[in-house]
Design an enzyme around this catalytic site. Sequence first.
Site, PDB file in Angstrom:
ATOM      1  N   GLY A 266      -0.915   1.095   6.279  1.00 55.53           N
ATOM      2  CA  GLY A 266       0.542   1.166   6.361  1.00 55.53           C
ATOM      3  C   GLY A 266       1.008   0.296   7.513  1.00 55.53           C
TER       4      GLY A 266
ATOM      5  N   CYS B 138      -7.668   1.403   7.511  1.00 58.70           N
ATOM      6  CA  CYS B 138      -6.738   0.693   8.391  1.00 58.70           C
ATOM      7  C   CYS B 138      -5.821   1.698   9.117  1.00 58.70           C
ATOM      8  CB  CYS B 138      -5.967  -0.349   7.580  1.00 58.70           C
ATOM      9  SG  CYS B 138      -5.192  -1.580   8.620  1.00 58.70           S
ATOM     10  N   TYR B 139      -4.521   1.719   8.817  1.00 57.83           N
ATOM     11  CA  TYR B 139      -3.652   2.703   9.471  1.00 57.83           C
ATOM     12  C   TYR B 139      -4.190   4.119   9.233  1.00 57.83           C
ATOM     13  CZ  TYR B 139       0.505   5.416  10.674  1.00 57.83           C
ATOM     14  OH  TYR B 139       1.373   6.314  11.231  1.00 57.83           O
TER      15      TYR B 139
ATOM     16  N   HIS C  92     -10.029  -3.616   4.765  1.00 51.30           N
ATOM     17  CA  HIS C  92      -9.559  -3.147   3.450  1.00 51.30           C
ATOM     18  C   HIS C  92     -10.648  -3.288   2.376  1.00 51.30           C
ATOM     19  CE1 HIS C  92      -5.334  -2.459   4.467  1.00 51.30           C
ATOM     20  NE2 HIS C  92      -5.562  -3.375   5.395  1.00 51.30           N
TER      21      HIS C  92
ATOM     22  N   GLU D 204     -10.454  -2.248  -0.598  1.00 43.39           N
ATOM     23  CA  GLU D 204      -9.865  -2.296  -1.939  1.00 43.39           C
ATOM     24  C   GLU D 204      -9.539  -3.708  -2.409  1.00 43.39           C
ATOM     25  OE1 GLU D 204      -8.572  -1.236   0.841  1.00 43.39           O
ATOM     26  OE2 GLU D 204      -6.409  -1.485   0.985  1.00 43.39           O
TER      27      GLU D 204
ATOM     28  N   ASP E 109       2.319  -0.868 -24.396  1.00 41.47           N
ATOM     29  CA  ASP E 109       2.571   0.499 -23.920  1.00 41.47           C
ATOM     30  C   ASP E 109       3.135   1.396 -25.029  1.00 41.47           C
ATOM     31  OD1 ASP E 109       1.893  -0.746 -21.608  1.00 41.47           O
ATOM     32  OD2 ASP E 109       3.924  -0.826 -20.797  1.00 41.47           O
TER      33      ASP E 109
ATOM     34  N   LYS F 282      -2.039  -0.307 -16.270  1.00 40.87           N
ATOM     35  CA  LYS F 282      -2.002  -1.158 -17.466  1.00 40.87           C
ATOM     36  C   LYS F 282      -3.406  -1.433 -18.049  1.00 40.87           C
ATOM     37  CE  LYS F 282       0.878  -3.898 -19.828  1.00 40.87           C
ATOM     38  NZ  LYS F 282       2.251  -3.536 -20.179  1.00 40.87           N
TER      39      LYS F 282
END
Length: 521
Positions: A58, A85-86, A176, A178, A234, A377
């Site tokens: 963040g 991180c944060y 990070h 991710e 969708d 998605k």
Amino acid sequence: MTAAPREAVVILDFGSQYSQLIARRVRELEVYCELIPYNAPAAEITRLNPLGFILSGGPASVYAKDAPHLPDFVLTAQRPILGICYGMQLLAYHLGGQVDPGQEREYGPAEITLADLDSPLFAPLSRSRPTLSVWMSHGDRVTRLPAGFHSLAQSENSPHAAIGDPARGLYGLQFHPEVTHTPQGKELLRAFLYRVCGCQGGWTPGNFIEESINQVQAQVGARKVVCGLSGGVDSSVTAALLHRAIGSQLTCIFVNNGLLRKNEPEQVAQTFEKEMHARLVAVDATEDFLSALAGVTDPEAKRKIIGEKFIRIFEAEARQLGQVDFLAQGTLYPDVIESASRSQQIVAAKIKTHHNVGGLPEDMPFELVEPLRYLFKDEVRAVGEALGLPRQMVWRHPFPGPGLAVRVLGEVTWERLETLRAADAILIEELHASGWYEQTAQAFAVLLPVQSVGVMGDYRTYADVIALRAVTTDDFMTADWARLPADLLARLSNRIVNEVPGVNRVVYDISSKPPATIEWE
Ligand code: XMP
């Protein structure tokens, strides 16, 4: 409606631009997770009985006034926690450690040196190299560890680039894991989920379909459901899933607004009939939409008119079906996350009003059925494939609700739509033929509201300009223009100018998002 998975992990969102990415990685590792704003009510989290928590990054500093805090229930739950991180700084700070501003911001690629190769997080990684390439993006750093923690890795700027208290299953990563720029990041997340939290995995499309069918049946009972079908992935997957769950209790409504691509209305109806066997009501409302759009050039005004018209037509058709209690929508998880963070006031600026077949008003007399509301998605596509929908339906590029109206810049007339349809069809045909359709996330033609001078034979022309747009992107939040080969662009230009009457010039859009958006309006 809540998906009721056997096991779940909760990601608390502290406002990082990468928060959604954490959730996607965890799902890719076949563990169900939800991304929830850090200040959501505790009940939002306890309903999931999470096996562990991940705290996102963040923009704040833990010492700042109004800095997002760590909710008490996270620590009292006595479950494993991974702070990123944060999230790591927050964890350290709340447990009695010290966080200080770094001498300089550490942003971009960095090398960390592992100090504990036996830690559950790092042990599964290759032991041949005690260093790891990672992606850093932080100003503050942890300078004193809380009791029970030890340092698992260092970088040049961070004495504690990774920290852990294995006895309590508490870990922190300053970098990070991710993002793809941390090549081993997914393995670190896997280690946290499977080795630290004890997840079993198994969150797969097959399981999702089974759970979802049971939920829809329980929610709907013997009553009737109506579903707006656009032909996009969708709404198609929603309809297919619903049909599997409740069969003839489902009726789909397809509104042809005249703003679709070449042959699209016929294709949607045919594919639907062939693949789904559900009841379909097709309405041709072309005249209605075009007369409402006559003379309108402002993009937001176009979107508003189309959105409202759609609702009115849809309502009228639905009323004719007799007593219908439910409306099925293809709402996806990113929309849910966005509206949750909106209600918790972690808000992004509005760039344009999006409308799609799901954008129906709240005062409609229906209860909602949203079987995809916890899916990303790529998961929707996997579910579509598992349901046996054809590839061209599942892998279709997204198409905006307002259709070609936002790609015919300026006034929308039937003639201008036909010009655009012809150019767009050539683009899509050539992309398929060259293998580039699947290498781009979205590609389309735009009819510009200017004319330009040209020469054809010995004559001067003053005719329309077509812009071609093709982008690559993972999430449609940012995008890059696709590096289509020059000879493909040459063929496209040549064909469009020769085959589409009234066009004498073709340009290729080389803007990324940001600062541009994907659509031109
Ligand atoms: P932008 O232009 O905002 O587009 O970069 C991002 C993605 O959203 C699609 N888009 C829409 N989709 N209704 C939709 O269903 C809309 O009103 C709408 N406007 C843009 C766009 O095609 C791209 O995939």
